[in-house]
Motif scaffolding. Sequence first.
Motif, PDB file in Angstrom:
ATOM      1  N   PRO A 167      21.937 -26.702-112.170  1.00 10.52           N
ATOM      2  CA  PRO A 167      21.610 -28.046-111.675  1.00 10.52           C
ATOM      3  C   PRO A 167      20.680 -28.791-112.628  1.00 10.52           C
ATOM      4  CG  PRO A 167      21.437 -26.417-109.923  1.00 10.52           C
ATOM      5  CD  PRO A 167      21.616 -25.638-111.191  1.00 10.52           C
ATOM      6  N   THR A 168      20.651 -30.097-112.511  1.00 10.12           N
ATOM      7  CA  THR A 168      19.842 -30.916-113.421  1.00 10.12           C
ATOM      8  C   THR A 168      18.352 -30.611-113.323  1.00 10.12           C
ATOM      9  OG1 THR A 168      19.812 -32.672-111.750  1.00 10.12           O
ATOM     10  CG2 THR A 168      21.496 -32.815-113.450  1.00 10.12           C
ATOM     11  N   THR A 197      12.743 -16.205 -96.522  1.00  8.77           N
ATOM     12  CA  THR A 197      12.977 -16.882 -97.811  1.00  8.77           C
ATOM     13  C   THR A 197      14.366 -16.613 -98.393  1.00  8.77           C
ATOM     14  OG1 THR A 197      12.012 -15.124 -99.212  1.00  8.77           O
ATOM     15  CG2 THR A 197      10.507 -16.788 -98.322  1.00  8.77           C
ATOM     16  N   GLN A 198      15.117 -15.655 -97.864  1.00  9.27           N
ATOM     17  CA  GLN A 198      16.504 -15.471 -98.301  1.00  9.27           C
ATOM     18  C   GLN A 198      17.302 -16.719 -97.916  1.00  9.27           C
ATOM     19  OE1 GLN A 198      19.848 -11.984 -98.112  1.00  9.27           O
ATOM     20  NE2 GLN A 198      18.813 -12.409 -96.188  1.00  9.27           N
ATOM     21  N   HIS A 199      18.056 -17.253 -98.881  1.00 10.04           N
ATOM     22  CA  HIS A 199      18.775 -18.501 -98.633  1.00 10.04           C
ATOM     23  C   HIS A 199      20.209 -18.222 -98.212  1.00 10.04           C
ATOM     24  CE1 HIS A 199      20.156 -22.654 -99.249  1.00 10.04           C
ATOM     25  NE2 HIS A 199      18.880 -22.984 -99.209  1.00 10.04           N
ATOM     26  N   PHE A 200      20.762 -19.101 -97.400  1.00  9.87           N
ATOM     27  CA  PHE A 200      22.106 -18.841 -96.867  1.00  9.87           C
ATOM     28  C   PHE A 200      23.195 -18.920 -97.933  1.00  9.87           C
ATOM     29  CE2 PHE A 200      21.794 -23.430 -96.563  1.00  9.87           C
ATOM     30  CZ  PHE A 200      23.070 -23.885 -96.857  1.00  9.87           C
ATOM     31  N   SER A 209      14.005 -25.491 -98.246  1.00  9.36           N
ATOM     32  CA  SER A 209      13.643 -25.120 -99.612  1.00  9.36           C
ATOM     33  C   SER A 209      14.828 -24.440-100.292  1.00  9.36           C
ATOM     34  CB  SER A 209      12.442 -24.163 -99.608  1.00  9.36           C
ATOM     35  OG  SER A 209      11.290 -24.792 -99.112  1.00  9.36           O
ATOM     36  N   PRO A 210      15.228 -24.926-101.467  1.00  8.15           N
ATOM     37  CA  PRO A 210      16.390 -24.330-102.146  1.00  8.15           C
ATOM     38  C   PRO A 210      15.990 -23.050-102.874  1.00  8.15           C
ATOM     39  CG  PRO A 210      15.492 -26.077-103.486  1.00  8.15           C
ATOM     40  CD  PRO A 210      14.687 -26.075-102.201  1.00  8.15           C
ATOM     41  N   PRO A 211      16.958 -22.196-103.166  1.00 12.16           N
ATOM     42  CA  PRO A 211      16.659 -21.032-103.997  1.00 12.16           C
ATOM     43  C   PRO A 211      16.464 -21.467-105.441  1.00 12.16           C
ATOM     44  CG  PRO A 211      19.012 -21.157-103.610  1.00 12.16           C
ATOM     45  CD  PRO A 211      18.381 -22.266-102.803  1.00 12.16           C
ATOM     46  N   ASP A 212      15.688 -20.735-106.187  1.00  8.60           N
ATOM     47  CA  ASP A 212      15.575 -20.991-107.623  1.00  8.60           C
ATOM     48  C   ASP A 212      15.664 -19.664-108.368  1.00  8.60           C
ATOM     49  OD1 ASP A 212      12.702 -20.068-108.619  1.00  8.60           O
ATOM     50  OD2 ASP A 212      12.411 -21.009-106.667  1.00  8.60           O
ATOM     51  N   ILE A 213      15.950 -19.730-109.646  1.00  4.82           N
ATOM     52  CA  ILE A 213      16.278 -18.530-110.417  1.00  4.82           C
ATOM     53  C   ILE A 213      15.122 -17.542-110.474  1.00  4.82           C
ATOM     54  CG2 ILE A 213      16.795 -17.723-112.755  1.00  4.82           C
ATOM     55  CD1 ILE A 213      18.722 -20.037-113.048  1.00  4.82           C
ATOM     56  N   MET A 214      13.906 -18.022-110.745  1.00  9.31           N
ATOM     57  CA  MET A 214      12.781 -17.095-110.869  1.00  9.31           C
ATOM     58  C   MET A 214      12.486 -16.390-109.552  1.00  9.31           C
ATOM     59  SD  MET A 214       8.798 -17.593-112.011  1.00  9.31           S
ATOM     60  CE  MET A 214       8.193 -17.962-110.361  1.00  9.31           C
ATOM     61  N   HIS A 215      12.360 -17.159-108.473  1.00  6.33           N
ATOM     62  CA  HIS A 215      12.017 -16.542-107.193  1.00  6.33           C
ATOM     63  C   HIS A 215      13.165 -15.692-106.657  1.00  6.33           C
ATOM     64  CE1 HIS A 215       8.796 -19.574-107.394  1.00  6.33           C
ATOM     65  NE2 HIS A 215       8.115 -18.687-106.686  1.00  6.33           N
ATOM     66  N   SER A 216      14.384 -16.072-106.975  1.00  2.00           N
ATOM     67  CA  SER A 216      15.525 -15.266-106.537  1.00  2.00           C
ATOM     68  C   SER A 216      15.531 -13.904-107.231  1.00  2.00           C
ATOM     69  CB  SER A 216      16.832 -16.011-106.810  1.00  2.00           C
ATOM     70  OG  SER A 216      16.913 -17.176-106.019  1.00  2.00           O
TER      71      SER A 216
END
Length: 397
Positions: free
Chosen positions: A24-25, A333-336, A348-355
């Motif tokens: 994503p941008t 915090t697990q995203h659907f 709150s969206p998932p992001d690469i580091m926290h995922s």
Amino acid sequence: MSTAILNKPKHVKYWLRCLKTCLPTDYTSTDLSRMTLGFFSIASVDILGELQKLTTDEDRTRWIDWTYSNQLSTGGFRGSPATFLYGASPQWDPPSLPASFFALVTLVTLGDELERVDKRGLLKLLPKMQRANGSFGEWLGPGEEVVGGSDMRFIYCASAIRWILRGRGGCGVVDGVLDFDVDRCIDYIKSSETYDHGISEKPFGEAHAGLTYCALSAMSLLGRLHPNTGGISSHDNLIRWLVSRQVPFKHQDGCNEEDYEDLVIESTADGEHERKKAELESDGIPIWAGFNGRCNKRGDTCYSFWVGGSLDVLKKLHLIDLKANRRFLLEKTQHFIGGFSKLPTPGSPPDIMHSFLGLAALALMEEEGLNRIDASLCITMHAKKRLMELDWWKNAS
């Protein structure tokens, strides 16, 4: 009560999207850290046990070649080809410690034997990046000036690079290359211990769980973790500070800080904390407890790894409430769509580091369906074993 479940298929799809499609941008500003994002994505698929199954030999070869394309003639790796592609002069396209570390662990995870790594060139950079006080910068500027912060992140990267490239005996194929000053490095870490026994970025700073992880992992990789090897003088106080980072998730219909008080900080001889916790659960009040990085902060997904990894390095992971932390990650915090968000906030969206760090934390806790990881290197145990079985690594003396 609901049952916490790792939605593995969703996580696999999330990470394959990160690897094989445009991000994503919102990630535009992180383009110079593309090596880091690549490692998080590849390592996550490996933790999920799908790297060999759902990526092809051609995929992995292409990623290996891309990583090597960012190796510089001076030794070390850049974080992205962006500056090179736009014709920047060499002084604006330097190798950096974080990029070099992430390049190495990416290659190891992908099964590369590091034969194309300029080991001597990269190791020659490390002493140049060390300051007189024992800390490290991020890169070398004009005139080989050390540039960047002086915190534990760069000490960790330098220590991990050293461990990976010098092999079992510390010399091996790089025999004769000047090592950095390990004693000064350890002294800098010890001088950054705070009054409450966490570790800060520098002397007289505020203790921080992420920096504490970097410091402990660096000492472990340098063989200086324990007091009898010159490490931190007392692990007990440090462990107490780490365990006290676990905090409850405050929910309007669930437990709050008062309900959960002292449950994960200190056990009592008469088992009172276990009785109190059992009462809460029997009343239908589930307990979610993540971790913060500093005192009086909210729980955040990433600190489940920074704290959990620190305790795992110290062989004390069992002291935290693993069940409550697992529930926090999987139910809050697990995203659907897969991945993990930073905070347990709706929308709150998932992001690469926290995922990646949420997944790594669960792997430390031996979540079913995940490959176990080595806390100090942030890679799977089988990737580390593969490195240690290479002839040039295991025969170093």
